[in-house]
Design a protein around this motif. Sequence first.
Motif, mmCIF file in Angstrom:
data_model
loop_
_atom_site.group_PDB
_atom_site.id
_atom_site.type_symbol
_atom_site.label_atom_id
_atom_site.label_comp_id
_atom_site.label_asym_id
_atom_site.label_seq_id
_atom_site.Cartn_x
_atom_site.Cartn_y
_atom_site.Cartn_z
ATOM 1 N N VAL A 79 -105.604 -7.037 -46.690
ATOM 2 C CA VAL A 79 -106.787 -7.880 -46.861
ATOM 3 C C VAL A 79 -106.750 -8.624 -48.192
ATOM 4 O O VAL A 79 -107.144 -9.794 -48.273
ATOM 5 N N ASP A 80 -106.255 -7.978 -49.244
ATOM 6 C CA ASP A 80 -106.309 -8.613 -50.555
ATOM 7 C C ASP A 80 -105.257 -9.694 -50.759
ATOM 8 O O ASP A 80 -105.267 -10.369 -51.790
ATOM 9 N N VAL A 81 -104.360 -9.898 -49.796
ATOM 10 C CA VAL A 81 -103.407 -11.007 -49.903
ATOM 11 C C VAL A 81 -103.590 -12.020 -48.771
ATOM 12 O O VAL A 81 -102.846 -12.980 -48.664
ATOM 13 N N GLU A 82 -104.606 -11.785 -47.940
ATOM 14 C CA GLU A 82 -104.847 -12.682 -46.813
ATOM 15 C C GLU A 82 -105.061 -14.128 -47.267
ATOM 16 O O GLU A 82 -104.604 -15.071 -46.615
ATOM 17 N N ALA A 83 -105.734 -14.309 -48.403
ATOM 18 C CA ALA A 83 -106.060 -15.660 -48.865
ATOM 19 C C ALA A 83 -104.812 -16.490 -49.144
ATOM 20 O O ALA A 83 -104.838 -17.716 -49.018
ATOM 21 N N ARG A 84 -103.703 -15.859 -49.514
ATOM 22 C CA ARG A 84 -102.483 -16.639 -49.784
ATOM 23 C C ARG A 84 -101.441 -16.507 -48.687
ATOM 24 O O ARG A 84 -100.544 -17.352 -48.588
ATOM 25 N N ARG A 85 -101.544 -15.485 -47.831
ATOM 26 C CA ARG A 85 -100.545 -15.282 -46.776
ATOM 27 C C ARG A 85 -101.024 -15.728 -45.401
ATOM 28 O O ARG A 85 -100.210 -15.963 -44.511
ATOM 29 N N GLY A 86 -102.326 -15.798 -45.216
ATOM 30 C CA GLY A 86 -102.844 -16.175 -43.907
ATOM 31 C C GLY A 86 -103.438 -14.994 -43.179
ATOM 32 O O GLY A 86 -103.094 -13.842 -43.427
ATOM 33 N N LYS A 87 -104.331 -15.292 -42.235
ATOM 34 C CA LYS A 87 -105.080 -14.235 -41.573
ATOM 35 C C LYS A 87 -104.595 -13.958 -40.159
ATOM 36 O O LYS A 87 -104.934 -12.930 -39.592
ATOM 37 N N ARG A 88 -103.831 -14.867 -39.563
ATOM 38 C CA ARG A 88 -103.452 -14.673 -38.165
ATOM 39 C C ARG A 88 -101.965 -14.914 -37.968
ATOM 40 O O ARG A 88 -101.418 -15.946 -38.362
ATOM 41 N N TYR A 89 -101.333 -13.925 -37.324
ATOM 42 C CA TYR A 89 -99.951 -14.060 -36.882
ATOM 43 C C TYR A 89 -99.860 -13.404 -35.504
ATOM 44 O O TYR A 89 -99.845 -12.175 -35.401
ATOM 45 N N ILE A 100 -96.868 -8.224 -39.480
ATOM 46 C CA ILE A 100 -97.401 -7.185 -38.613
ATOM 47 C C ILE A 100 -98.812 -6.804 -39.027
ATOM 48 O O ILE A 100 -99.716 -6.714 -38.199
ATOM 49 N N ALA A 101 -99.023 -6.594 -40.308
ATOM 50 C CA ALA A 101 -100.348 -6.237 -40.829
ATOM 51 C C ALA A 101 -100.439 -6.772 -42.253
ATOM 52 O O ALA A 101 -99.818 -6.223 -43.158
ATOM 53 N N VAL A 102 -101.197 -7.833 -42.426
ATOM 54 C CA VAL A 102 -101.329 -8.464 -43.737
ATOM 55 C C VAL A 102 -102.459 -7.773 -44.502
ATOM 56 O O VAL A 102 -103.603 -7.732 -44.027
ATOM 57 N N LEU A 124 -96.297 -0.432 -46.252
ATOM 58 C CA LEU A 124 -97.115 0.000 -45.124
ATOM 59 C C LEU A 124 -96.254 0.437 -43.949
ATOM 60 O O LEU A 124 -96.554 1.424 -43.258
ATOM 61 N N LEU A 125 -95.151 -0.269 -43.730
ATOM 62 C CA LEU A 125 -94.265 0.029 -42.606
ATOM 63 C C LEU A 125 -93.233 1.100 -42.930
ATOM 64 O O LEU A 125 -92.422 1.455 -42.074
ATOM 65 N N GLY A 126 -93.254 1.587 -44.155
ATOM 66 C CA GLY A 126 -92.289 2.603 -44.548
ATOM 67 C C GLY A 126 -90.885 2.066 -44.730
ATOM 68 O O GLY A 126 -89.902 2.792 -44.548
ATOM 69 N N LYS A 127 -90.768 0.789 -45.117
ATOM 70 C CA LYS A 127 -89.471 0.149 -45.321
ATOM 71 C C LYS A 127 -89.221 -0.060 -46.815
ATOM 72 O O LYS A 127 -90.150 -0.302 -47.581
ATOM 73 N N GLU A 128 -87.963 0.010 -47.214
ATOM 74 C CA GLU A 128 -87.610 -0.166 -48.619
ATOM 75 C C GLU A 128 -87.708 -1.641 -49.016
ATOM 76 O O GLU A 128 -87.172 -2.513 -48.335
#
Length: 297
Positions: A54-64, A50-52, A128-132
């Motif tokens: 910025v500091d993990v974008e390099a390993r998780r990807g920038k677009r979903y 939903i919202a990656v 960020l999403l308020g999930k455990e």
Amino acid sequence: MRIGIITPIVLLLPRAHNEWEIDATVDDLVAVAQAADRLGYYHLTASEHIAVPVDVEARRGKRYWDLLSTLAYLGALTERIRLATNMIVLGYHHPLEIIKHYGTLDRLSGGRVILGVGVGSLREEFELLGKEFEGRGARADDALRAIRSVWGEREPRYEGTHYSFGGVVVDPAGVQDQPPIWVGGRTYRSLRRAVELGDAWVPFLLGVDEVSALLTRARDRGAFDARGTPLDVGLWPEPVLDVIADPGAVRDQAAEHIEAGATILNYRFPRRSVTHYLEQLEALTEILDLDWDREAP
């Protein structure tokens, strides 16, 4: 054997996408989906973040691209190809939310939904999403039990360890008696989850030797004994090979993955443009002598 595609454009992973995808159009995406449908591919995919951060974008990807919107749009423009979520992060959703969203999509698409699910591992996004984040594995297991228990029911009722509901109406419901549930992950626990609660295990970032070893471990420990049907295994052939330039290597790679236990292969292609992608897509159907299911649901 079933062959599907990791849909380009909608997902930009580090070191896995091609430059043309960055500025590709919706028309390009539609061309890919409709070609895969016409050629008899079993499924296409979209993924969920939903919202990656910025500091993990390099390993998780920038677009979903949004998972549900993308599959609904492509489902309306295709006829037979299955629509696979790759993967719904169970911890981001209540089970009834998943049942409502993807039951509706199942009805709209004529029963073409494949529910790919995962536990999720991006702590920052959970927060960020308020999930455990802690305890997400046990909650995911209960969510899967809930989904399996009440899928297709207009008045669902469930009492579980983490979720309980009743006295509600969920309409429309999915048209499949049960959608295939593909469990993602790369650990032995994810394999056990697939064996116990799913229809397929779809590991990522594991080599064929690692996959084979985990499957052997599960069989040796009797994990498969209680299953009434075989467990499918979906693998991403790596490295990505040029189907047109080296068809022999592609055949050998497919055989290696099948030997490791694959019953589903999810393909990506090296490509210079959408035209080149479509050429690769068609070439694969010509070089792999595999009898995958071409019939509509």
